[in-house]
Design an enzyme around this catalytic site. Structure first.
Site, PDB file in Angstrom:
ATOM      1  N   HIS A 159      -8.223   1.021  -3.900  1.00 11.92           N
ATOM      2  CA  HIS A 159      -9.108   0.823  -2.741  1.00 11.92           C
ATOM      3  C   HIS A 159      -9.788   2.158  -2.441  1.00 11.92           C
ATOM      4  O   HIS A 159      -9.160   3.077  -1.927  1.00 11.92           O
ATOM      5  CB  HIS A 159      -8.264   0.341  -1.545  1.00 11.92           C
ATOM      6  CG  HIS A 159      -9.045   0.147  -0.288  1.00 11.92           C
ATOM      7  ND1 HIS A 159      -8.445  -0.041   0.939  1.00 11.92           N
ATOM      8  CD2 HIS A 159     -10.394   0.105  -0.045  1.00 11.92           C
ATOM      9  CE1 HIS A 159      -9.376  -0.193   1.868  1.00 11.92           C
ATOM     10  NE2 HIS A 159     -10.565  -0.094   1.301  1.00 11.92           N
ATOM     11  N   ASP A 190      -4.687   3.668  -1.995  1.00 11.44           N
ATOM     12  CA  ASP A 190      -5.776   4.018  -1.073  1.00 11.44           C
ATOM     13  C   ASP A 190      -6.304   5.412  -1.368  1.00 11.44           C
ATOM     14  O   ASP A 190      -5.632   6.411  -1.108  1.00 11.44           O
ATOM     15  CB  ASP A 190      -5.262   3.957   0.370  1.00 11.44           C
ATOM     16  CG  ASP A 190      -5.028   2.534   0.836  1.00 11.44           C
ATOM     17  OD1 ASP A 190      -5.990   1.747   0.812  1.00 11.44           O
ATOM     18  OD2 ASP A 190      -3.885   2.211   1.226  1.00 11.44           O
ATOM     19  N   ASP A 207      -6.472  -6.361   4.561  1.00  8.11           N
ATOM     20  CA  ASP A 207      -5.806  -5.055   4.496  1.00  8.11           C
ATOM     21  C   ASP A 207      -5.781  -4.450   5.893  1.00  8.11           C
ATOM     22  O   ASP A 207      -6.840  -4.213   6.483  1.00  8.11           O
ATOM     23  CB  ASP A 207      -6.590  -4.165   3.518  1.00  8.11           C
ATOM     24  CG  ASP A 207      -5.997  -2.778   3.349  1.00  8.11           C
ATOM     25  OD1 ASP A 207      -4.910  -2.500   3.900  1.00  8.11           O
ATOM     26  OD2 ASP A 207      -6.633  -1.962   2.640  1.00  8.11           O
ATOM     27  N   MET A 257     -12.014   4.524  -0.460  1.00  4.27           N
ATOM     28  CA  MET A 257     -12.659   4.794   0.836  1.00  4.27           C
ATOM     29  C   MET A 257     -13.310   6.154   0.718  1.00  4.27           C
ATOM     30  O   MET A 257     -12.839   7.159   1.270  1.00  4.27           O
ATOM     31  CB  MET A 257     -11.602   4.738   1.956  1.00  4.27           C
ATOM     32  CG  MET A 257     -11.174   3.304   2.272  1.00  4.27           C
ATOM     33  SD  MET A 257      -9.593   3.208   3.124  1.00  4.27           S
ATOM     34  CE  MET A 257      -8.508   3.274   1.699  1.00  4.27           C
ATOM     35  N   MET A 310      -8.846   8.182  -0.300  1.00  7.14           N
ATOM     36  CA  MET A 310      -9.650   8.573   0.877  1.00  7.14           C
ATOM     37  C   MET A 310     -10.155   9.991   0.682  1.00  7.14           C
ATOM     38  O   MET A 310      -9.412  10.862   0.232  1.00  7.14           O
ATOM     39  CB  MET A 310      -8.787   8.519   2.139  1.00  7.14           C
ATOM     40  CG  MET A 310      -8.140   7.168   2.393  1.00  7.14           C
ATOM     41  SD  MET A 310      -7.271   7.179   3.979  1.00  7.14           S
ATOM     42  CE  MET A 310      -6.509   5.560   3.941  1.00  7.14           C
ATOM     43  N   MET A 341     -11.506  -6.026   5.793  1.00  3.73           N
ATOM     44  CA  MET A 341     -10.601  -5.084   6.471  1.00  3.73           C
ATOM     45  C   MET A 341     -10.180  -5.656   7.822  1.00  3.73           C
ATOM     46  O   MET A 341     -11.018  -6.122   8.590  1.00  3.73           O
ATOM     47  CB  MET A 341     -11.284  -3.732   6.691  1.00  3.73           C
ATOM     48  CG  MET A 341     -11.525  -2.910   5.426  1.00  3.73           C
ATOM     49  SD  MET A 341     -10.045  -2.487   4.483  1.00  3.73           S
ATOM     50  CE  MET A 341      -9.086  -1.550   5.670  1.00  3.73           C
ATOM     51  N   HIS A 388      -1.222  -1.312  -4.275  1.00  2.00           N
ATOM     52  CA  HIS A 388      -2.490  -0.964  -3.632  1.00  2.00           C
ATOM     53  C   HIS A 388      -2.529   0.550  -3.412  1.00  2.00           C
ATOM     54  O   HIS A 388      -1.649   1.114  -2.754  1.00  2.00           O
ATOM     55  CB  HIS A 388      -2.575  -1.723  -2.308  1.00  2.00           C
ATOM     56  CG  HIS A 388      -3.844  -1.550  -1.549  1.00  2.00           C
ATOM     57  ND1 HIS A 388      -4.969  -2.330  -1.772  1.00  2.00           N
ATOM     58  CD2 HIS A 388      -4.175  -0.705  -0.537  1.00  2.00           C
ATOM     59  CE1 HIS A 388      -5.930  -1.971  -0.927  1.00  2.00           C
ATOM     60  NE2 HIS A 388      -5.476  -0.981  -0.170  1.00  2.00           N
ATOM     61  N   SER A 431       0.848  -1.195   0.000  1.00  2.00           N
ATOM     62  CA  SER A 431       0.000   0.000   0.000  1.00  2.00           C
ATOM     63  C   SER A 431       0.879   1.239   0.000  1.00  2.00           C
ATOM     64  O   SER A 431       1.678   1.437   0.919  1.00  2.00           O
ATOM     65  CB  SER A 431      -0.880   0.018   1.250  1.00  2.00           C
ATOM     66  OG  SER A 431      -1.377   1.330   1.453  1.00  2.00           O
TER      67      SER A 431
HETATM   68  C1  DX5 Z   1      -6.042   1.586   5.686  1.00  2.00           C
HETATM   69  C2  DX5 Z   1      -5.626   1.288   4.275  1.00  2.00           C
HETATM   70  C3  DX5 Z   1      -4.506   0.347   4.178  1.00  2.00           C
HETATM   71  C4  DX5 Z   1      -3.231   0.800   4.846  1.00  2.00           C
HETATM   72  C5  DX5 Z   1      -2.572  -0.404   5.410  1.00  2.00           C
HETATM   73  O1  DX5 Z   1      -7.270   2.215   5.692  1.00  2.00           O
HETATM   74  O2  DX5 Z   1      -6.715   0.753   3.548  1.00  2.00           O
HETATM   75  O3  DX5 Z   1      -4.273  -0.038   2.836  1.00  2.00           O
HETATM   76  O4  DX5 Z   1      -2.328   1.447   3.997  1.00  2.00           O
HETATM   77  O5  DX5 Z   1      -1.448  -0.003   6.107  1.00  2.00           O
HETATM   78  P1  DX5 Z   1      -0.671  -0.962   7.100  1.00  2.00           P
HETATM   79  O6  DX5 Z   1      -0.217  -2.136   6.320  1.00  2.00           O
HETATM   80  O7  DX5 Z   1       0.415  -0.086   7.605  1.00  2.00           O
HETATM   81  O8  DX5 Z   1      -1.670  -1.344   8.195  1.00  2.00           O
HETATM   82 ZN    ZN Z   2      -6.278  -0.159   1.602  1.00  2.00          ZN
END
Ligand code: DX5
Ligand code: ZN
Length: 221
Positions: free
Chosen positions: A64, A33, A173, A66, A35, A135, A31, A8
């Site tokens: 991903h 993210d 994740d 969010m 947000m 998750m 990956h 990620s």
């Molecule tokens: C959290 C993200 C993850 C995050 C995971 O909301 O969706 O992808 O980057 O990070 P680690 O591996 O550090 O928990």
């Molecule tokens: Zn993620």
């Protein structure tokens, strides 16, 4: 099963994605993210940045989302050429319709559930999805602790995928490292997102290979 490792980039240097990508070249996908500061209390980047990440990446991009309004916004991410687009069940009004739109746009359709969300809907509609993301932290931030109490959900999803004989990836994740990946793999996950446990290392490709190896060995038990 073969384990896939998706680092990620939430834990990467946001000013140097191109060099950061080189440091994780042994990954199976990257990956990303997204947000929006509403669905989760954190803000990263949106469509213009993801478009460029897809263009510069030699690896598949695993988006991903969010974000809220995902029924309206997600298809544009599939249109970037991303390999897969994951949206949250909690943010979608019509998840099956959305999954079909993502597939029609050429992406793998993936549905995520937060820790507090049960799997009933996902399991009732499993064939509509190419990947399920359970998750293992509350979404929003990297570096949180793995929630081992999510493993019954992973086991439940694995049992139903196998029972129906579907070709669906089961992703986890949050908090995945050398210790927790074994637990998640034994529960039945086959696709592992790892942020801080990869980017905190100087030899990131070595860490990716180590994680993949631990997961593949865990499948043998
Ligand atoms: C959290 C993200 C993850 C995050 C995971 O909301 O969706 O992808 O980057 O990070 P680690 O591996 O550090 O928990
Ligand atoms: Zn993620």
């Amino acid at each position: 099963m073969t384990a896939l490792i998706h680092p990620s980039i939430l834990s990467a240097d946001f000013a140097n994605f191109q060099t950061e990508f080189v440091s994780i070249s042994s990954a199976d996908a990257i990956h990303v993210d997204v947000m929006d500061g509403h669905f989760v209390p954190n803000l990263t980047f949106g469509l213009p940045v993801v478009k460029r990440l897809v263009q510069i990446s030699e690896l598949p991009i695993d988006v991903h989302l969010m974000i809220e309004n995902v029924d309206f916004l997600a298809v544009s991410y599939a249109d970037t050429g991303a390999a897969s687009v994951t949206f949250h069940q909690e943010a979608s009004v019509e998840p099956v319709k959305l999954a079909r739109q993502l597939r029609a746009a050429g992406a793998k359709a993936s549905i995520a559930v937060k820790p507090g969300t049960g799997l009933e809907f996902v399991l009732d509609n499993l064939s509509e999805f190419d990947m399920v993301l359970v998750m293992t932290v509350e979404p929003g931030f990297g570096g949180q602790s793995f929630m081992s109490d999510m493993m019954p959900k992973v086991e439940q999803a694995r049992a139903e995928i196998d029972r129906l004989g579907l070709n669906i990836r089961l992703q986890v994740d949050g908090g995945i490292d050398e210790n927790t990946i074994k637990v998640a793999a034994q529960a039945g996950a086959d696709t592992f997102v790892a942020g801080s446990s990869v980017f905190s290392k100087s030899d990131r490709n070595g860490q990716i290979e180590l994680l993949r190896d631990i997961a593949n060995k865990a499948f043998d038990y």
